[in-house]
Design a protein around this motif. Structure first.
Motif, PDB file in Angstrom:
ATOM      1  N   TYR A  86       8.481  11.698   5.722  1.00 51.74           N
ATOM      2  CA  TYR A  86       8.031  11.891   7.096  1.00 51.74           C
ATOM      3  C   TYR A  86       6.525  11.781   7.292  1.00 51.74           C
ATOM      4  N   ARG A  87       5.755  11.686   6.221  1.00 51.11           N
ATOM      5  CA  ARG A  87       4.328  11.464   6.404  1.00 51.11           C
ATOM      6  C   ARG A  87       3.974   9.994   6.232  1.00 51.11           C
ATOM      7  N   SER A  88       4.976   9.198   5.959  1.00 55.56           N
ATOM      8  CA  SER A  88       4.773   7.750   5.954  1.00 55.56           C
ATOM      9  C   SER A  88       4.992   7.268   7.382  1.00 55.56           C
ATOM     10  N   ARG A  89       5.356   6.019   7.563  1.00 54.71           N
ATOM     11  CA  ARG A  89       5.569   5.486   8.905  1.00 54.71           C
ATOM     12  C   ARG A  89       7.034   5.582   9.294  1.00 54.71           C
ATOM     13  N   VAL A 116      11.167  17.032  10.324  1.00 56.11           N
ATOM     14  CA  VAL A 116      10.095  16.062  10.519  1.00 56.11           C
ATOM     15  C   VAL A 116       8.730  16.724  10.399  1.00 56.11           C
ATOM     16  N   ASP A 117       7.820  16.032   9.724  1.00 52.48           N
ATOM     17  CA  ASP A 117       6.419  16.430   9.702  1.00 52.48           C
ATOM     18  C   ASP A 117       5.735  15.691  10.854  1.00 52.48           C
ATOM     19  N   ALA A 123      -1.461  11.172  18.201  1.00 56.48           N
ATOM     20  CA  ALA A 123      -0.771   9.906  17.937  1.00 56.48           C
ATOM     21  C   ALA A 123       0.379  10.100  16.954  1.00 56.48           C
ATOM     22  N   ASP A 124       0.160  10.900  15.903  1.00 55.39           N
ATOM     23  CA  ASP A 124       1.237  11.188  14.954  1.00 55.39           C
ATOM     24  C   ASP A 124       2.396  11.885  15.654  1.00 55.39           C
ATOM     25  N   ARG A 125       2.055  12.940  16.395  1.00 59.26           N
ATOM     26  CA  ARG A 125       3.107  13.715  17.054  1.00 59.26           C
ATOM     27  C   ARG A 125       3.907  12.848  18.013  1.00 59.26           C
ATOM     28  N   THR A 126       3.221  12.012  18.788  1.00 58.20           N
ATOM     29  CA  THR A 126       3.912  11.158  19.751  1.00 58.20           C
ATOM     30  C   THR A 126       4.836  10.179  19.052  1.00 58.20           C
ATOM     31  N   GLU A 127       4.371   9.605  17.939  1.00 53.73           N
ATOM     32  CA  GLU A 127       5.207   8.636  17.219  1.00 53.73           C
ATOM     33  C   GLU A 127       6.468   9.293  16.684  1.00 53.73           C
ATOM     34  N   TRP A 128       6.381  10.525  16.168  1.00 58.08           N
ATOM     35  CA  TRP A 128       7.573  11.179  15.637  1.00 58.08           C
ATOM     36  C   TRP A 128       8.470  11.711  16.760  1.00 58.08           C
ATOM     37  N   LEU A 303       7.736  -5.478  11.619  1.00 59.66           N
ATOM     38  CA  LEU A 303       6.743  -5.565  10.550  1.00 59.66           C
ATOM     39  C   LEU A 303       5.476  -4.800  10.904  1.00 59.66           C
ATOM     40  N   ALA A 304       5.010  -4.952  12.140  1.00 61.31           N
ATOM     41  CA  ALA A 304       3.777  -4.274  12.541  1.00 61.31           C
ATOM     42  C   ALA A 304       3.917  -2.764  12.409  1.00 61.31           C
ATOM     43  N   ARG A 305       5.077  -2.225  12.766  1.00 58.40           N
ATOM     44  CA  ARG A 305       5.257  -0.774  12.648  1.00 58.40           C
ATOM     45  C   ARG A 305       5.274  -0.334  11.187  1.00 58.40           C
ATOM     46  N   GLN A 306       5.675  -1.220  10.295  1.00 56.64           N
ATOM     47  CA  GLN A 306       5.641  -0.879   8.869  1.00 56.64           C
ATOM     48  C   GLN A 306       4.250  -1.027   8.276  1.00 56.64           C
ATOM     49  N   LEU A 307       3.438  -1.922   8.840  1.00 60.10           N
ATOM     50  CA  LEU A 307       2.137  -2.253   8.268  1.00 60.10           C
ATOM     51  C   LEU A 307       0.997  -1.427   8.836  1.00 60.10           C
ATOM     52  N   CYS A 308       1.198  -0.803   9.991  1.00 64.14           N
ATOM     53  CA  CYS A 308       0.144  -0.032  10.650  1.00 64.14           C
ATOM     54  C   CYS A 308       0.615   1.408  10.872  1.00 64.14           C
ATOM     55  N   ASP A 309      -0.349   2.307  10.987  1.00 66.04           N
ATOM     56  CA  ASP A 309       0.004   3.710  11.219  1.00 66.04           C
ATOM     57  C   ASP A 309       0.632   3.907  12.589  1.00 66.04           C
ATOM     58  N   HIS A 310       0.061   3.260  13.600  1.00 68.33           N
ATOM     59  CA  HIS A 310       0.556   3.428  14.965  1.00 68.33           C
ATOM     60  C   HIS A 310       0.548   2.089  15.689  1.00 68.33           C
TER      61      HIS A 310
END
Length: 329
Positions: A86-89, A116-117, A123-128, A303-310
């Motif tokens: 959960y701290r990855s993407r 979930v972490d 930005a992290d919180r919104t993505e999760w 791919l972009a979601r895997q390659l970038c943090d947000h």
């Protein structure tokens, strides 16, 4: 710790072997104490094992020993390290859980107690939060039963509200019930704001207003990134994500295609814009658009979601834009 079976999950028991593949169940438990967590989540996993389901624990380091004891250190319970998951993407978690679902026996599910972490930034919180809504759609046909657990003493009111908004069922010591606060994923995702990015309010380090020569642009971006001390693997991932999003804007959008790039110590931010309507599917990029067939295309946002943090998608009167953000320490 002695754990009694305080919660009955009979209404959601897995179908008999050989029956149709069961679909996704997505429950939430808001717990106030380790004892409450163990009393609810322990029987959930043990009842699943007795019925032939798989069992997975993916919770915080503090909660993991509580649950392992609650299931009697059962050898068939798979324990995953929370931070690795959960701290990855978010695509990492989606891919991992899809893979676990594929291991379910005929007519059975894999039961997951997950925590979930939500990270340390907005930005992290919104993505999760997005992830919790997205998986209702992404896993709809998967034989997974997720019991997502939320520590009411540790988590913010915003996260606890998101928990209630994104889970169709709530579980307490009294049992499992339909959640009256659940919001349909499409509606929930449409209402989530894009977090602000302070760098966007400063002059960009690189700007291109009407991109036509993508090879030359890539060289400019690479040359600039070589001056900011980014790790080589971060640079390569970021360049690939930029390529994918610029290519998407060209193929599916409308001219002019523009790019803005900002750099700061340990941080990269870029915005790719075009005059077209942009992606309108709220679930875009949380799985390959055409499944496992990579030759069919539709891989850019995934791919972009895997390659970038947000990855943030925005629409306005001028068209659409995609913001790619990555950080390193």
């Amino acid at each position: 710790m002695h754990v009694g079976s305080c919660t009955e999950f009979d209404s959601g028991r897995s179908p008999a072997a050989g029956s149709a593949t069961p679909g996704f169940r997505h429950d939430a438990l808001l717990y106030d104490s380790p004892e409450q967590l163990a009393a609810v989540a322990g029987p959930f996993l043990l009842e699943g094992l007795a019925a032939g389901d798989g069992a997975v624990i993916a919770v915080s380091p503090e909660a993991t020993p509580v649950l392992r004891e609650a299931v009697g250190h059962h050898p068939l319970v798979l324990v995953l390290e929370q931070h690795a998951l959960y701290r990855s993407r978010t695509p990492t978690a989606i891919t991992t859980f899809r893979g676990l679902g594929e291991q379910a026996g005929p007519g059975r599910r894999v039961r997951v107690v997950g925590e979930v972490d939500f990270g340390t930034t907005v930005a992290d919180r919104t993505e999760w939060q997005r992830y919790e809504a997205v998986i209702n759609h992404a896993f709809a046909a998967s034989p997974l039963w997720g019991l997502c657990v939320f520590d009411t003493h540790r988590l913010s009111d915003a996260v606890l509200t998101a928990a209630r908004d994104t889970h169709p069922h709530l579980v307490t010591a009294s049992g499992r019930a339909v959640n009256p606060d659940f919001v349909a994923p499409v509606t929930y995702l449409a209402g989530l704001p894009v977090p602000d990015e302070p760098l966007e309010h400063t002059p960009p380090a690189l700007a291109a207003d009407d991109v036509t020569d993508f090879i030359a642009l890539r060289r400019r971006v690479r040359a600039h990134l070589a001056t900011v001390g980014s790790p080589p693997d971060v640079v390569e991932d970021y360049l690939l994500a930029l390529d994918e999003m610029t290519s998407n804007a060209t193929r599916h959008g409308a001219r002019p295609v523009g790019l803005r790039l900002w750099t700061a110590p340990g941080r990269l931010v870029a915005v790719i814009s075009d005059a077209g309507p942009g992606p309108t599917d709220p679930f875009a990029g949380y799985g390959p658009a055409h499944g496992a067939d990579l030759s069919a295309g539709g891989m850019g946002l995934w791919l972009a979601r895997q390659l970038c943090d947000h990855v943030a998608i925005r629409h306005d009167q001028h068209g659409a834009s995609v913001r790619l953000s990555t950080a390193w320490s």
